[in-house]
Design an enzyme around this catalytic site. Structure first.
Site, PDB file in Angstrom:
ATOM      1  N   ASN A   8      -2.324  -5.646   1.966  1.00 22.94           N
ATOM      2  CA  ASN A   8      -1.815  -4.450   1.287  1.00 22.94           C
ATOM      3  C   ASN A   8      -0.987  -3.647   2.305  1.00 22.94           C
ATOM      4  OD1 ASN A   8      -1.681  -1.666   0.542  1.00 22.94           O
ATOM      5  ND2 ASN A   8      -3.207  -2.035  -1.039  1.00 22.94           N
ATOM      6  N   HIS A  11       0.484   1.314   3.602  1.00 21.59           N
ATOM      7  CA  HIS A  11       0.548   2.322   4.663  1.00 21.59           C
ATOM      8  C   HIS A  11       1.721   2.131   5.628  1.00 21.59           C
ATOM      9  CE1 HIS A  11      -2.670   4.272   2.843  1.00 21.59           C
ATOM     10  NE2 HIS A  11      -3.540   3.304   3.049  1.00 21.59           N
ATOM     11  N   ARG A  19       8.500  10.681   6.970  1.00 23.58           N
ATOM     12  CA  ARG A  19       9.793  11.186   7.447  1.00 23.58           C
ATOM     13  C   ARG A  19      10.908  10.991   6.425  1.00 23.58           C
ATOM     14  NH1 ARG A  19      10.991  11.703  12.979  1.00 23.58           N
ATOM     15  NH2 ARG A  19       9.278  12.848  13.892  1.00 23.58           N
ATOM     16  N   HIS A  44       0.429  -0.832  -3.990  1.00 25.57           N
ATOM     17  CA  HIS A  44      -0.076   0.044  -5.052  1.00 25.57           C
ATOM     18  C   HIS A  44       1.048   1.036  -5.383  1.00 25.57           C
ATOM     19  CE1 HIS A  44      -3.615   2.837  -6.483  1.00 25.57           C
ATOM     20  NE2 HIS A  44      -2.605   2.812  -7.335  1.00 25.57           N
ATOM     21  N   ARG A  46       1.730   4.075  -6.997  1.00 24.96           N
ATOM     22  CA  ARG A  46       0.964   5.206  -7.543  1.00 24.96           C
ATOM     23  C   ARG A  46       1.874   6.085  -8.386  1.00 24.96           C
ATOM     24  NH1 ARG A  46      -4.180   5.938  -4.658  1.00 24.96           N
ATOM     25  NH2 ARG A  46      -4.380   7.684  -6.084  1.00 24.96           N
ATOM     26  N   ARG A  50       3.368   8.344  -3.616  1.00 26.04           N
ATOM     27  CA  ARG A  50       3.149   8.900  -2.276  1.00 26.04           C
ATOM     28  C   ARG A  50       3.516   7.912  -1.160  1.00 26.04           C
ATOM     29  NH1 ARG A  50      -3.392   9.403  -2.181  1.00 26.04           N
ATOM     30  NH2 ARG A  50      -2.971  10.501  -4.138  1.00 26.04           N
ATOM     31  N   HIS A  51       3.463   6.621  -1.464  1.00 27.06           N
ATOM     32  CA  HIS A  51       3.893   5.661  -0.422  1.00 27.06           C
ATOM     33  C   HIS A  51       4.904   4.650  -0.990  1.00 27.06           C
ATOM     34  CE1 HIS A  51       0.358   3.767  -2.152  1.00 27.06           C
ATOM     35  NE2 HIS A  51      -0.509   4.398  -1.392  1.00 27.06           N
ATOM     36  N   GLU A  71      -0.941  -3.158  -7.649  1.00 21.46           N
ATOM     37  CA  GLU A  71      -1.994  -2.321  -8.230  1.00 21.46           C
ATOM     38  C   GLU A  71      -1.328  -1.146  -8.921  1.00 21.46           C
ATOM     39  OE1 GLU A  71      -4.033  -1.081  -4.762  1.00 21.46           O
ATOM     40  OE2 GLU A  71      -4.682  -3.089  -4.255  1.00 21.46           O
ATOM     41  N   THR A 101      -7.695   8.046  -1.620  1.00 20.32           N
ATOM     42  CA  THR A 101      -7.509   6.623  -1.895  1.00 20.32           C
ATOM     43  C   THR A 101      -8.241   6.319  -3.196  1.00 20.32           C
ATOM     44  OG1 THR A 101      -7.871   4.359  -1.052  1.00 20.32           O
ATOM     45  CG2 THR A 101      -9.509   6.008  -0.445  1.00 20.32           C
ATOM     46  N   THR A 102      -8.071   5.096  -3.721  1.00 19.66           N
ATOM     47  CA  THR A 102      -8.743   4.742  -4.968  1.00 19.66           C
ATOM     48  C   THR A 102     -10.248   4.969  -4.783  1.00 19.66           C
ATOM     49  OG1 THR A 102      -7.075   3.017  -5.129  1.00 19.66           O
ATOM     50  CG2 THR A 102      -8.863   2.938  -6.735  1.00 19.66           C
ATOM     51  N   GLU A 152     -11.315  -7.659  -9.616  1.00 13.88           N
ATOM     52  CA  GLU A 152     -11.398  -7.379  -8.182  1.00 13.88           C
ATOM     53  C   GLU A 152     -12.577  -6.437  -8.009  1.00 13.88           C
ATOM     54  OE1 GLU A 152      -7.869  -6.009  -6.149  1.00 13.88           O
ATOM     55  OE2 GLU A 152      -9.067  -5.228  -4.484  1.00 13.88           O
ATOM     56  N   HIS A 201     -11.418  -3.142  -0.583  1.00 12.41           N
ATOM     57  CA  HIS A 201     -11.494  -1.709  -0.320  1.00 12.41           C
ATOM     58  C   HIS A 201     -12.415  -1.424   0.866  1.00 12.41           C
ATOM     59  CE1 HIS A 201     -11.036   2.557  -0.746  1.00 12.41           C
ATOM     60  NE2 HIS A 201     -10.018   2.285  -1.520  1.00 12.41           N
ATOM     61  N   GLY A 202     -11.795  -0.898   1.907  1.00 11.41           N
ATOM     62  CA  GLY A 202     -12.543  -0.482   3.089  1.00 11.41           C
ATOM     63  C   GLY A 202     -12.993  -1.633   3.981  1.00 11.41           C
ATOM     64  N   HIS A 224      -5.739  -0.901   4.759  1.00 16.28           N
ATOM     65  CA  HIS A 224      -5.808   0.173   5.751  1.00 16.28           C
ATOM     66  C   HIS A 224      -6.188  -0.333   7.139  1.00 16.28           C
ATOM     67  CE1 HIS A 224      -7.526   3.717   7.807  1.00 16.28           C
ATOM     68  NE2 HIS A 224      -6.465   4.300   7.274  1.00 16.28           N
TER      69      HIS A 224
HETATM   70  N1  PXP Z   1      -7.891  -3.060  -3.710  1.00 15.04           N
HETATM   71  C1  PXP Z   1      -7.540  -1.970  -4.441  1.00 15.04           C
HETATM   72  C2  PXP Z   1      -7.605  -2.062  -5.928  1.00 15.04           C
HETATM   73  C3  PXP Z   1      -7.093  -0.790  -3.817  1.00 15.04           C
HETATM   74  O1  PXP Z   1      -6.741   0.271  -4.557  1.00 15.04           O
HETATM   75  C4  PXP Z   1      -6.996  -0.759  -2.413  1.00 15.04           C
HETATM   76  C5  PXP Z   1      -6.461   0.468  -1.731  1.00 15.04           C
HETATM   77  O2  PXP Z   1      -5.133   0.652  -2.090  1.00 15.04           O
HETATM   78  C6  PXP Z   1      -7.361  -1.917  -1.703  1.00 15.04           C
HETATM   79  C7  PXP Z   1      -7.825  -3.042  -2.373  1.00 15.04           C
HETATM   80  C8  PXP Z   1      -7.268  -1.997  -0.220  1.00 15.04           C
HETATM   81  O3  PXP Z   1      -8.167  -1.109   0.371  1.00 15.04           O
HETATM   82  P1  PXP Z   1      -8.055  -0.830   1.928  1.00 15.04           P
HETATM   83  O4  PXP Z   1      -6.721  -0.212   2.168  1.00 15.04           O
HETATM   84  O5  PXP Z   1      -9.203   0.090   2.195  1.00 15.04           O
HETATM   85  O6  PXP Z   1      -8.194  -2.157   2.618  1.00 15.04           O
END
Ligand code: PXP
Length: 251
Positions: A8, A11, A19, A44, A46, A50-51, A71, A101-102, A152, A201-202, A224
């Site tokens: 992903n 970021h 900037r 993602h 959004r 934002r990104h 996403e 974040t989500t 997921e 996620h995380g 992330h």
């Molecule tokens: N899966 C989904 C559905 C998410 O929304 C995110 C965060 O955008 C991720 C995975 C990835 O999470 P992380 O950035 O914490 O690895």
């Protein structure tokens, strides 16, 4: 079999948007991730942009040669973009404008007709329909009812329990193992329903191996931590580290 890794790259766009500058390029990042061995790219889009921006999605659609997973919330605005850009997969997520974040999985059970309609439009366009859900049996059953092809599983509760000092306390370790069991049971149930299973996620290089040991999980979406590590070891190194950690669990 080792699960696939979609990196992903949101970021990379977060730094660029800080900037409103042309760099760093999400296109260059995607190519570098693919060259480092990633199996796909996830972004993602959004509602608040934002990104990732709409133009990033269209450019990535033209550049990514592996697999592009997007996403998004199941709004009419997003559905139109999805059907126009035609990524390989769309992962529908719950989106709250004020969240950092989500914050968790979407409530498929509570929004059956809306999600069913979105899944049906995606499938008609030959886009894989995935639903980001908490590892809960009633959400998995609902995902099956609306004919999603994939779920997921949200790993944020597990990831949170493994973070820093928390994991050294008995309480943290116990919670992590409970969350891991929840993920394992959810993955088994989803597979019984014929759903493909992704997770994310995380996740970090320290906590992913226990999750990649769950055979039913065939895909990870991780952002992330990889982009954070890239600041210190480069994007190529960060992707390699994560691929190694995923492989270590699946042995
Ligand atoms: N899966 C989904 C559905 C998410 O929304 C995110 C965060 O955008 C991720 C995975 C990835 O999470 P992380 O950035 O914490 O690895």
């Amino acid at each position: 079999m080792t699960a696939r890794l979609n990196v992903n790259i949101d970021h990379v766009a977060t730094v660029r948007q800080a900037r409103r500058a042309p760099e760093p390029s999400v296109i260059a990042a995607a190519i570098m991730c693919e060259q480092a061995g990633a199996d796909g790219i996830t972004i993602h889009l959004r509602g608040d942009r934002r990104h990732i921006q709409d133009e990033d999605l269209y450019q990535l659609r033209r550049t990514v040669t592996t697999y592009l997973n997007v996403e998004m919330a199941a709004t009419e605005e997003m559905m139109k973009i999805a059907l126009d850009a035609r990524p390989d997969a769309i992962t529908l997520v719950a989106e709250n404008p004020n969240e950092v974040t989500t914050e968790g999985g979407m409530d498929v059970r509570g929004n059956l007709s809306l999600v069913r309609a979105a899944v049906s439009r995606l499938r008609e366009a030959s886009i894989t329909a995935s639903l980001f859900i908490d590892p809960e049996p009633h959400q998995i059953e609902a995902a099956h009812e609306v004919s999603a092809q994939q779920v997921e599983l949200c790993t944020s509760e597990y990831s949170d329990a493994t973070l820093g000092a928390r994991s050294f306390h008995t309480e943290g370790a116990l919670r992590a193992s409970q969350e891991l069991r929840r993920l394992r049971e959810a993955a088994t149930l989803a597979t019984q329903y014929g759903l493909r299973v992704a997770a994310g996620h995380g996740l970090t290089i320290r906590n992913v191996s226990a999750v990649s040991a769950i055979e039913e999980i065939t895909e990870f979406n991780i952002g992330h931590h990889i982009i954070s590590r890239a600041v210190f070891v480069g994007l190529d190194g960060a992707v390699h580290e994560m691929l190694g950690a995923i492989r270590a669990g699946s042995k």
